[in-house]
Design an enzyme around this catalytic site. Structure first.
Site, mmCIF file in Angstrom:
data_model
loop_
_atom_site.group_PDB
_atom_site.id
_atom_site.type_symbol
_atom_site.label_atom_id
_atom_site.label_comp_id
_atom_site.label_asym_id
_atom_site.label_seq_id
_atom_site.Cartn_x
_atom_site.Cartn_y
_atom_site.Cartn_z
ATOM 1 N N TYR A 140 0.865 -1.183 0.000
ATOM 2 C CA TYR A 140 0.000 0.000 0.000
ATOM 3 C C TYR A 140 0.908 1.242 0.000
ATOM 4 O O TYR A 140 1.365 1.695 1.052
ATOM 5 C CB TYR A 140 -0.886 0.039 1.245
ATOM 6 C CG TYR A 140 -2.018 -0.959 1.288
ATOM 7 C CD1 TYR A 140 -2.324 -1.769 0.205
ATOM 8 C CD2 TYR A 140 -2.795 -1.089 2.440
ATOM 9 C CE1 TYR A 140 -3.364 -2.682 0.266
ATOM 10 C CE2 TYR A 140 -3.849 -1.993 2.503
ATOM 11 C CZ TYR A 140 -4.120 -2.788 1.412
ATOM 12 O OH TYR A 140 -5.152 -3.683 1.479
ATOM 13 N N GLY A 168 -19.317 -1.618 -2.492
ATOM 14 C CA GLY A 168 -20.161 -2.701 -2.996
ATOM 15 C C GLY A 168 -19.647 -3.251 -4.303
ATOM 16 O O GLY A 168 -18.453 -3.484 -4.480
#
Length: 302
Positions: free
Chosen positions: A71, A223
């Protein structure tokens, strides 16, 4: 809802092995850049702002951080930010990292690590975080087939004391069963969110609960939009109706719905924005009614 007065304790707790965490945590993937995560063209984040977000998260009772050595943006490393902001670490802070994927110094993806290379990835996380052991390490699967060799290599590092607990990411039920036969699994981190349904994902979530294993969804706010999805993306009418009823945002309803899927479900929403952080933490206090859950579940299955 006044998010300033709500802490992560409102969501309740769960245990990762012998480590107790509040069910609302924090993911660091979006902390290093503005725009799309893990994109070499994204603009690096403001360092001071990122450090402030991490410190505020801990002030709000967050004691479960999700991070990884891969990251990073052109100027920011999530692990370095965590180290700078929070070391010496609070006694109750649990830092979960993941290994398997790797990026070169320019940010380009490399081939997935071999079992023998996983030790180097574990040691890189240790160096960046300034730790002598890692609380939880997830093996993130990238290839089809058995994970036994990779998970077995991490189990050896656990025995050697470099890792306290092991988890999995991006796996199916067969991988969980395979890993459990080698060493205890304390968490499964998979893509899962309202509107991103699949029979396998729903079954794995239930199976984790039955086995006392934490299920940790990523992209729970985005989502089905996934990595590129924004928290302010177009929302379903039922999500907006629930948000209006509770006086909160649609992303908060999505987080609350995730937490309502079982006491073993943990949330790790990430952000570089203080206001969004406080709203995410406050989502742990939302209690959805049975009728609201039924309507949102219908959205999930549609």
């Amino acid at each position: 809802m006044n998010s300033e007065t709500i802490t992560a304790t409102a969501a309740g707790t769960w245990k990762l092995g012998d480590l107790t965490v509040n069910r609302i945590g924090f993911g660091t993937m979006r902390l290093t850049q503005y725009g799309a995560a893990l994109n070499t063209e994204s603009v690096p984040s403001d360092r001071g702002r990122a450090l402030s977000v991490l410190r505020r998260a801990v002030e709000l009772g967050v004691n479960h951080l999700d991070t990884a050595s891969f990251y990073f943006s052109r100027l920011r490393s999530a692990n370095e930010l965590v180290n700078s902001a929070l070391a010496p670490y609070p006694d109750d802070l649990v830092i979960t990292t993941k290994v398997g994927p790797g990026r070169d110094p320019h940010g380009d993806w490399m081939n997935a690590a071999t079992p023998a290379q996983l030790r180097g990835q574990v040691e890189e996380n240790l160096r960046q975080l300034g730790r002598d052991h890692l609380d939880v390490v997830n093996y993130r699967r990238q290839r089809p087939g058995s994970i036994a060799e990779h998970f077995g290599a991490l189990a050896e590092l656990r025995e050697a004391g470099l890792i306290r607990h092991l988890g999995l990411s991006n796996v199916g039920p067969e991988h969980l069963a395979e890993a459990q036969a080698i060493a205890p699994v304390v968490c499964v981190q998979n893509k899962y969110g309202l509107g991103a349904a699949s029979p396998e994902s729903d079954a794995l979530l239930r199976s984790c609960g039955e086995q006392g294993i934490a299920f940790v969804p990523f992209y729970a706010i985005a989502g089905h939009a996934g990595e590129s999805g924004a928290a302010d993306a177009v929302q379903d009418a039922e999500v907006l109706a629930a948000a209006a009823a509770h006086g909160v945002s649609a992303p908060e309803i999505r987080l609350a719905w995730s937490l309502h899927q079982g006491p073993h479900v943990l949330a790790i929403p990430g952000t570089g924005n203080l206001a969004h952080l406080e709203a995410n933490v406050a989502a742990g206090a939302i209690r959805l009614s049975g009728d609201e859950l039924a309507r949102l579940d219908a959205v999930h299955r549609a």
